[in-house]
Every structure is written in structure tokens, then in C-alpha cells.
Design a protein around this motif. Structure first.
Motif, PDB file in Angstrom:
ATOM      1  N   GLU A  44      -4.934  -0.932  -0.770  1.00 50.62           N
ATOM      2  CA  GLU A  44      -3.782  -1.728  -0.350  1.00 50.62           C
ATOM      3  C   GLU A  44      -3.544  -2.842  -1.350  1.00 50.62           C
ATOM      4  O   GLU A  44      -4.438  -3.240  -2.099  1.00 50.62           O
ATOM      5  CB  GLU A  44      -3.962  -2.303   1.051  1.00 50.62           C
ATOM      6  CG  GLU A  44      -5.047  -3.346   1.206  1.00 50.62           C
ATOM      7  CD  GLU A  44      -5.006  -4.003   2.583  1.00 50.62           C
ATOM      8  OE1 GLU A  44      -5.049  -5.240   2.628  1.00 50.62           O
ATOM      9  OE2 GLU A  44      -4.938  -3.278   3.590  1.00 50.62           O
ATOM     10  N   LEU A  45      -2.306  -3.314  -1.386  1.00 48.65           N
ATOM     11  CA  LEU A  45      -1.929  -4.451  -2.221  1.00 48.65           C
ATOM     12  C   LEU A  45      -1.011  -5.350  -1.404  1.00 48.65           C
ATOM     13  O   LEU A  45      -0.066  -4.863  -0.776  1.00 48.65           O
ATOM     14  CB  LEU A  45      -1.184  -3.991  -3.481  1.00 48.65           C
ATOM     15  CG  LEU A  45      -2.018  -3.599  -4.702  1.00 48.65           C
ATOM     16  CD1 LEU A  45      -1.108  -3.059  -5.795  1.00 48.65           C
ATOM     17  CD2 LEU A  45      -2.824  -4.780  -5.225  1.00 48.65           C
ATOM     18  N   ALA A  46      -1.301  -6.632  -1.422  1.00 44.65           N
ATOM     19  CA  ALA A  46      -0.488  -7.611  -0.686  1.00 44.65           C
ATOM     20  C   ALA A  46      -0.283  -7.180   0.761  1.00 44.65           C
ATOM     21  O   ALA A  46       0.792  -7.354   1.334  1.00 44.65           O
ATOM     22  CB  ALA A  46       0.859  -7.814  -1.386  1.00 44.65           C
ATOM     23  N   GLY A  47      -1.322  -6.572   1.334  1.00 46.41           N
ATOM     24  CA  GLY A  47      -1.256  -6.171   2.732  1.00 46.41           C
ATOM     25  C   GLY A  47      -0.552  -4.854   2.991  1.00 46.41           C
ATOM     26  O   GLY A  47      -0.457  -4.416   4.138  1.00 46.41           O
ATOM     27  N   MET A  48      -0.064  -4.196   1.934  1.00 51.64           N
ATOM     28  CA  MET A  48       0.657  -2.934   2.101  1.00 51.64           C
ATOM     29  C   MET A  48      -0.233  -1.760   1.709  1.00 51.64           C
ATOM     30  O   MET A  48      -0.955  -1.825   0.709  1.00 51.64           O
ATOM     31  CB  MET A  48       1.920  -2.928   1.237  1.00 51.64           C
ATOM     32  CG  MET A  48       2.953  -3.946   1.674  1.00 51.64           C
ATOM     33  SD  MET A  48       3.517  -3.675   3.369  1.00 51.64           S
ATOM     34  CE  MET A  48       4.315  -2.080   3.190  1.00 51.64           C
ATOM     35  N   PRO A  49      -0.184  -0.659   2.478  1.00 49.38           N
ATOM     36  CA  PRO A  49      -1.045   0.487   2.165  1.00 49.38           C
ATOM     37  C   PRO A  49      -0.618   1.192   0.884  1.00 49.38           C
ATOM     38  O   PRO A  49       0.565   1.423   0.656  1.00 49.38           O
ATOM     39  CB  PRO A  49      -0.856   1.399   3.383  1.00 49.38           C
ATOM     40  CG  PRO A  49       0.487   1.045   3.926  1.00 49.38           C
ATOM     41  CD  PRO A  49       0.648  -0.426   3.667  1.00 49.38           C
ATOM     42  N   MET A  50      -1.594   1.526   0.067  1.00 50.74           N
ATOM     43  CA  MET A  50      -1.358   2.339  -1.119  1.00 50.74           C
ATOM     44  C   MET A  50      -1.880   3.763  -0.907  1.00 50.74           C
ATOM     45  O   MET A  50      -1.737   4.622  -1.777  1.00 50.74           O
ATOM     46  CB  MET A  50      -2.047   1.717  -2.342  1.00 50.74           C
ATOM     47  CG  MET A  50      -1.532   0.337  -2.709  1.00 50.74           C
ATOM     48  SD  MET A  50       0.202   0.327  -3.250  1.00 50.74           S
ATOM     49  CE  MET A  50       0.932  -0.781  -2.040  1.00 50.74           C
TER      50      MET A  50
END
Length: 479
Positions: free
Chosen positions: A124-130
Motif C-alpha cells: 500500500e501507499l498513502a493508505g491505498m492498496p497496491m
């Protein structure tokens, strides 16, 4: 200022769509594998990927002799998946989550691909799933990063005496109430990136205030059917600014130095743009080898000045550009340099993106209302856009001319942006489009066409009536 598309690209795109029947490699399979890739990526990316991948050691190891790209609207993806396409690539997490929920994605099983997760590819990055996981199964992995904001044309801003916007609420201000409109948005039923922008606004400002801000943004906007048309309108100076995903902004900056891409500070997110194995893949092993390539050395394609996307794998910036990649990605230049040396601005954009101040974004919450939001936005802000625009511009002009007071202006503005009331086709009750109501109808509005038609008609009519009434109220005030 759009660059002419090479004849080779046009031929590639023309060959990419298969009309009907089985879409596996066919008779040529005896001498090698043809992978079928459904994609939202354009002909430039398709061309570069094909040229570089087929020269790679991975392609040779797995006897992959051709890539067949199918670029079709997301509504047609399921039919091609059923026919046996191997890989889905590009189009944003919304599209891939829809495919995942509908059972069209297969779990990735290749250990080399799975071994990339965590390092170098973040979960994840900045709380968003990758990465989209269900238990231990991985269904998609981000292949590139995206942020969301707007691209401005500084020359057009100056022409219309507009300040450079920094936040979404700047676009919603009366400064942008102009004829013709100088901001551009896209229909969310035709644009996954604009859908994501609207979801961001709803979570950044809250449901009711978010809809009020989006109503005013739409009132200040010219509506385009697709997001690339918004980008091109900014580049060409048709409008002064418009909603764009980041790589459209970088492309605009490259094609027209007057353009600038802006991420609204504290009002955006980072998205991962997925790649996935499809459920009826004819060549699952080779397909996953291609996915591995895309996530490693294939990240080089994003470095092209004609593509300008942010990679998911930061190791690409340290990799050395070999001749095959220099020839295709950089038209013969930069051989022997690292990708970071060749594209320092893109590396800086990557660092800025992963360190950007974003909002806490709840992806699950966004998924629960996505379809309802798309149809409601279209019915209330896109279809009756001219009525909305005319009413808003008339209100602003009356205030500028001193025909109404500040208090009357705020009253009419509140009336214009207030939630519409409409009759629920199922219950017959008069309701408003709350977040709870959107959750309740989210699946039904997609699956039940009759329900969808009734509700969209109710929304469209109610919105049009509201805009007419606001204009009448203004006329009553001004005599």
C-alpha cells in the motif's frame, strides 16, 4: 498540439480488437504462444511493450512469440474474458475491483511474481492498496501509480483573469462561472479516472458537502465524454483547466509548456493501476511471466517521454538503459544511462507522489457506492448540465451586477446545490440520495436495467426541475 500517431501504431490498434469467437492464439500456437491482453492502455504503450517484451529473455524462455492487445470499453471486458483472454492490464482499481467481485480474475500463483510483493512493490501507499488480496490469494497487483488533480493552461488562465487553482473548492467558486465554461470534466460512466476524482471529493469533504462542491464544479464546466478529451482541450487552449489523472497532466506539460499538472494539496490520493491474470486464461503460466516482466524490466515503458507514467517499482530508476530499450523507449537516445538519469523530472514526480499529503481514503467505502455515484452524477450533473450552468451563471452575474444581495446569492447557491428529492421506484417514497441509499441500490442499479432506467429518469427530471426553479426564484428577486 497533439502528436501525430505513427502509422504503425494505427495498424497495431486496428489489429488489436478481435471481433468474435475464440481469442486464443489459434493455429500459430504450434510454433509459439500468443498472449491475449485486454487493456485500457493506448497504442503508444501497446507498441512499446510489444517491441521490448518480445525481445526479452522472459518471452524467449516461455516461447511467447506475440502479444495480441484488445482495447475495448470496460463494459466489454467480461465477454473477452469469457472467450479466454490471458491478462487484464490498465484501467484503474475500480475496474479491476469490479472484475474481482464478479469472479473474472484468477489468483496469481507464480512465486516470482508473488515474491515482488512487499519489496520492491509496496502493498500500500498513502493508505491505498497496491495489491488486492482475499485471504492468501492475490488477484491484482498495481503496475503503475496514479494521482488525481487538474491540469491548467496558464495562458488561458491569464486570458480569463483566473488565478491558478490549488484546491477543488477553487474550481467550485464563482470566479469560474464563465461563458463559455473554462473548466472540463468527464462523464463518470465513461471515465474511471473522473469517477475516482468524484469519489475523492466525496470523502475529502463528506457526502453532502462533497455533492455541493461537485455540483458547482459541474456548473462551471464543459462536460466531455472521455477523460483524454478533457486533457486535449486543456492542451489546445479550448479550456483553461480540467480534471486529469497525473500522466495526462505530465503529457500535457510535455506537449504544451503552458500547461501545469496540480495535485490539490491534502485533497487527493495515490492509486495503483492494476495488472491481473484472467479467469479463463489460455496460457496462465506464460501470462504470469508477462506480468512479472511488466512489474520489473517492463517498468521502463513508463519512462518514455511519450508515456510519462509513474512506476510501481522504484528500482527502475536505478536500472541501466540497454540498447533495445533505448531504441524503443527513447528513440535511440540515453543508452548506458540509468532511467533516473534519463528522466529526472519523472523520478522527482514519483518522489513527490509517494510523499504527497493525501486524504485518508476508504477504498471499501468507495466501492460500496461506486455505481450509484456514477449514474447519479450523470443523471443530475451531466445530462442537465446546460440548465445547471445557465442557472449558476445567471446567479453569479446578478450578484456581480448588484441585482441581488450577498444573502440572496448564498440562498440561491444553497438551493442550487441542495440534494434533490425523488420517488424511489421500489417503495414509492420520496427520498434523497444519501450515502446509505446509494449503498442500498449500488448493485441493483447495475443488474436491474428497468430499475436503472426508472431511477435515472427520476433523477434527471428532479434535477432539471430544481435548476428551473432556482432560475425562477432568481427572476422573482430581480424582477
Amino acid at each position: 498540439m497533439k502528436k501525430p500517431v505513427a502509422i504503425g501504431f494505427i495498424l497495431l490498434l486496428a489489429l488489436s480488437v478481435v471481433a468474435s469467437g475464440c481469442i486464443s492464439g489459434g493455429n500459430g500456437e504450434t510454433s509459439g504462444i500468443t498472449l491475449v491482453v485486454i487493456t485500457r492502455h493506448d497504442a503508444t504503450i501497446q507498441y512499446m511493450v510489444k517491441q521490448t517484451f518480445l525481445q526479452s529473455d522472459i518471452a524467449k524462455q516461455y516461447n511467447i512469440v506475440d502479444l495480441k492487445f484488445i482495447k475495448v470499453p470496460e463494459s466489454l471486458w467480461p465477454s473477452y474474458i469469457e472467450k479466454g483472454a490471458d491478462v487484464g492490464w490498465g484501467g484503474g482499481p475500480t475496474l479491476f475491483d469490479d472484475l474481482y467481485k464478479a469472479g473474472y480474475l484468477a489468483p496469481i500463483t507464480d512465486e516470482k511474481v508473488l515474491g515482488l510483493i512487499g519489496n520492491p512493490i509496496p502493498t500500500e501507499l498513502a493508505g491505498m492498496p497496491m495489491v488486492r488480496k482475499d485471504g492468501d490469494n492475490v488477484y491484482w497487483i498495481a503496475a503503475a501509480l496514479s494521482s488525481f488533480g487538474f491540469t491548467v493552461n496558464k495562458k488561458q488562465l491569464e486570458k480569463w483573469n483566473l488565478p491558478v487553482p490549488q484546491k477543488w473548492e477553487d474550481i467550485a467558486s464563482e470566479e469560474w462561472a464563465l461563458n463559455p465554461p473554462q473548466y472540463g470534466i468527464a462523464d463518470p460512466t465513461r471515465s474511471t479516472s473522473n469517477t475516482r476524482i468524484y469519489q475523492i471529493i466525496l470523502q475529502a469533504f463528506g457526502w453532502e458537502d462533497g455533492w455541493r462542491i461537485m455540483t458547482l464544479i459541474a456548473a462551471n464546466s464543459k462536460v466531455y465524454m472521455q477523460s483524454d478529451a478533457v486533457r486535449d482541450a486543456v492542451i489546445n487552449g479550448e479550456i483553461a483547466a480540467g480534471n486529469t489523472i497525473d500522466f495526462y497532466g505530465y503529457t500535457a506539460m510535455q506537449q504544451n509548456p503552458d500547461c501545469q499538472y496540480i495535485v490539490p494539496k491534502g485533497e487527493s490520493i495515490i492509486n495503483g493501476d492494476p495488472i491481473a491474470l484472467l479467469k479463463n486464461a489460455q496460457h496462465p503460466e506464460a501470462a504470469q511471466a508477462f506480468i512479472y516482466w511488466v512489474l520489473t524490466e517492463g517498468q521502463a515503458v513508463w519512462m518514455s517521454p511519450d508515456v510519462n507514467r509513474l512506476p510501481i517499482n522504484p528500482q527502475i530508476f536505478e536500472m541501466t538503459i540497454t540498447k533495445p530499450y533505448a531504441d524503443v523507449i527513447f528513440k535511440g537516445e540515453n543508452e548506458g544511462k540509468t532511467y533516473g538519469e534519463a528522466r529526472p523530472a519523472l523520478e522527482k514526480a514519483y518522489q513527490d507522489a509517494i510523499n504527497a499529503e493525501g486524504i485518508p481514503f476508504d477504498d471499501k467505502r468507495a466501492l460500496e457506492t461506486i455505481s450509484a455515484v456514477q449514474y447519479y452524477f450523470k443523471a443530475t450533473l451531466v445530462d442537465p448540465n446546460q440548465k445547471l450552468h445557465d442557472a449558476w451563471v445567471a446567479i453569479v452575474q446578478a450578484y456581480r451586477d448588484g441585482k441581488i444581495t450577498k444573502e440572496q446569492f448564498e440562498q440561491l447557491k444553497a438551493e442550487l446545490t441542495a440534494p434533490i428529492e425523488f420517488k424511489d421506484p421500489e417503495t414509492g417514497q420520496t427520498v434523497t440520495f444519501t450515502e446509505e441509499y446509494a449503498k442500498k441500490i449500488n448493485d441493483k442499479i447495475v443488474k436491474d436495467r428497468n430499475f436503472q432506467d426508472q431511477l435515472v429518469q427520476e433523477w434527471r427530471q428532479a434535477a432539471g426541475n430544481k435548476y428551473d426553479k432556482v432560475l425562477q426564484d432568481l427572476q422573482s428577486m430581480t424582477g
